[in-house]
Write a protein that holds these residues in place. Structure first.
Motif, short mmCIF file in Angstrom:
data_model
loop_
_atom_site.label_atom_id
_atom_site.label_comp_id
_atom_site.label_asym_id
_atom_site.label_seq_id
_atom_site.Cartn_x
_atom_site.Cartn_y
_atom_site.Cartn_z
N UNK A 163 -4.82 -3.01 22.21
CA UNK A 163 -4.05 -2.63 20.86
C UNK A 163 -4.07 -3.75 19.97
N UNK A 164 -4.32 -3.34 18.60
CA UNK A 164 -4.56 -4.38 17.62
C UNK A 164 -3.44 -3.94 16.51
N UNK A 165 -2.77 -4.97 16.15
CA UNK A 165 -1.70 -4.94 15.11
C UNK A 165 -2.59 -5.16 13.77
N UNK A 166 -2.37 -4.31 12.88
CA UNK A 166 -3.00 -4.50 11.50
C UNK A 166 -1.95 -4.56 10.29
N UNK A 167 -2.55 -5.08 9.14
CA UNK A 167 -1.53 -5.18 8.10
C UNK A 167 -1.94 -3.89 6.99
N UNK A 168 -0.61 -3.32 6.86
CA UNK A 168 -0.75 -2.18 5.93
C UNK A 168 -0.53 -2.57 4.31
N UNK A 169 -1.10 -2.11 3.50
CA UNK A 169 -0.92 -2.39 1.96
C UNK A 169 -1.33 -0.96 1.27
N UNK A 170 -0.95 -0.66 0.05
CA UNK A 170 -1.28 0.54 -0.73
C UNK A 170 -2.73 0.34 -1.25
N UNK A 172 -3.87 0.67 -4.13
CA UNK A 172 -3.95 -0.17 -5.40
C UNK A 172 -3.55 -1.65 -5.25
N UNK A 173 -3.35 -2.08 -4.12
CA UNK A 173 -3.40 -3.61 -3.70
C UNK A 173 -4.40 -4.44 -4.07
N UNK A 174 -4.18 -5.69 -4.44
CA UNK A 174 -5.57 -6.57 -4.88
C UNK A 174 -6.37 -6.66 -3.77
N UNK A 175 -5.96 -6.62 -2.60
CA UNK A 175 -6.57 -6.83 -1.26
C UNK A 175 -7.35 -5.70 -0.83
N UNK A 176 -7.26 -4.30 -1.38
CA UNK A 176 -7.71 -3.05 -0.95
C UNK A 176 -8.97 -2.92 -0.70
N UNK A 177 -10.02 -3.95 -1.39
CA UNK A 177 -11.38 -3.85 -1.26
C UNK A 177 -11.94 -4.60 0.20
N UNK A 178 -10.63 -5.38 0.85
CA UNK A 178 -10.95 -6.37 1.82
C UNK A 178 -10.92 -5.47 3.07
N UNK A 179 -11.49 -6.09 4.31
CA UNK A 179 -11.12 -5.67 5.69
C UNK A 179 -10.48 -6.67 6.25
N UNK A 180 -10.45 -7.91 5.96
CA UNK A 180 -9.66 -8.80 6.84
C UNK A 180 -8.80 -9.46 5.66
N UNK A 181 -7.78 -10.17 6.24
CA UNK A 181 -7.07 -11.14 5.41
C UNK A 181 -6.27 -11.92 6.32
N UNK A 182 -6.19 -13.71 5.75
CA UNK A 182 -5.39 -14.51 6.65
C UNK A 182 -3.96 -14.36 6.24
N UNK A 183 -2.91 -14.55 7.28
CA UNK A 183 -1.63 -14.63 6.90
C UNK A 183 -1.06 -15.33 5.61
N UNK A 238 6.00 -3.15 0.13
CA UNK A 238 5.68 -4.52 0.69
C UNK A 238 4.71 -4.27 1.88
N UNK A 239 4.43 -5.35 2.47
CA UNK A 239 3.20 -5.48 3.69
C UNK A 239 4.01 -5.03 5.02
N UNK A 240 3.24 -4.36 5.60
CA UNK A 240 4.00 -3.83 6.86
C UNK A 240 2.71 -4.44 8.18
N UNK A 241 3.31 -4.51 9.47
CA UNK A 241 2.40 -4.90 10.49
C UNK A 241 2.72 -3.64 11.45
N UNK A 257 -5.60 -0.35 5.45
CA UNK A 257 -5.37 -1.10 6.64
C UNK A 257 -6.36 -2.34 7.01
N UNK A 258 -5.78 -3.44 6.95
CA UNK A 258 -6.52 -4.70 7.26
C UNK A 258 -6.36 -5.38 8.44
N UNK A 259 -7.30 -5.79 8.69
CA UNK A 259 -7.20 -6.60 10.20
C UNK A 259 -6.84 -8.15 9.86
#
Length: 320
Positions: A163-170, A172-183, A238-241, A257-259
């Protein structure tokens, strides 16, 4: 002391009435009272206090009740196991799981099971935390459990997937074009927190990983369920995990969805009180074959040094 007497006792407790219990058990009230008195004589004291309206447990009754429940459930499980040993085409199977697995993984597995084994009745027991899951399975509630590997489990523990826990944003978020993000990149964001969030060594998972990144998460909303947290994040609160299979399977892909970098993952297992046979073994095999993005076989997850009690994030062993 007989199993029937314990079943009668538990029915009286559940119904809080000898009259209603007799109706439920399809016996006469004098016969029921006789069995309870015989049980109390064997135990050595009163288990139930007769009230003007109903009954209540005595101190002896409160001490006796959990053991009676375990005995009755174990007997039912023994009957199911014996029938299952003859094959997977009859009887019933009780499956317990943490909520994220029950919502995100098991619907597809249950559908495949019903197509292959229509004669087996499935019972699903859901729990918010892995601690509650372990406690109930240990009491004999289910034939097998699906969740994080328990620590010091006396029965069988079988790896089934990851199971992988991922980060969830809308969208129109500024990170929407990414696939990964650091905390650390999310240090200025509000967070949607969930009551099912794992607790690791007395610390909530998100507090732990954010603290390792040098900040404390700022909570915008606190929810009871993981699916609600995902919806809130998709709306921009907000951001959810959340577990990836909750987001992509049960809730729907109406968000980004961001890893995490590095990824937050934990192995999940099936654990049982006795080695699975018959229907239980067939279910384990189907679950392994159906698991989303199932990894290659690995050592049992019980080797992990950390225990996570919640249901919407990974074990600490993968985050540092």
């Amino acid at each position: 002391m007989s199993l029937r007497q314990m079943e009668y006792f538990l029915t009286v407790v559940e119904e809080a009435s000898f009259t209603r219990a007799a109706e439920t058990l399809h016996v006469t009230q004098p016969a029921l009272s006789h069995q309870i008195k015989a049980l109390e004589k064997t135990v050595g004291g009163p288990l139930l206090e007769r009230m003007p309206r109903g009954v209540r447990l005595t101190p002896m009754g409160r001490a006796f009740r959990p053991h009676a429940e375990l005995a009755v459930r174990s007997a039912a499980q023994a009957r199911r196991a014996a029938r299952a040993a003859a094959g997977a085409e009859g009887g019933e199977l009780h499956v317990a799981a943490v909520h994220s697995v029950a919502v995100g993984v098991l619907p597809d597995v249950f559908a495949r099971w019903r197509a292959a084994h229509p004669g087996v009745l499935l019972h699903l027991h859901e729990y918010a935390t892995s601690q509650a899951l372990e406690e109930q399975v240990e009491r004999g509630v289910a034939d097998l459990a699906v969740g994080p590997a328990p620590v010091d489990w006396p029965g069988s523990v079988l790896p089934v997937g990851e199971e992988e826990a991922v980060l969830v944003v809308p969208f129109d978020d500024r990170l929407a074009g990414r696939t990964t993000v650091t905390p650390a990149e999310l240090s200025d964001r509000p967070w949607i927190r969930c009551a099912m969030e794992p607790v690791i060594d007395g610390e909530r998972f998100l507090d732990r990983v954010c603290g390792q990144a040098g900040f404390r998460p700022r909570t915008a909303v606190f929810t009871e369920h993981t699916s609600t947290a995902v919806r809130m994040a998709a709306a921009g609160v907000g951001v959810a995990v959340a577990p990836s299979h909750i987001v992509r399977g049960a809730v729907g892909e109406d968000c980004v969805v961001l890893s995490a970098d590095p990824p937050w993952k934990r192995p999940l297992t099936v654990f049982t009180r006795v080695p699975p046979t018959g229907a239980a073994e067939a279910f384990v095999n189907l679950l392994r074959a159906s698991w989303p993005q199932a990894p290659a076989p690995r050592r049992e997850a019980a080797d992990s040094p950390v225990r996570a009690h919640g249901d919407c994030g990974p074990a600490a062993a993968v985050v540092g």
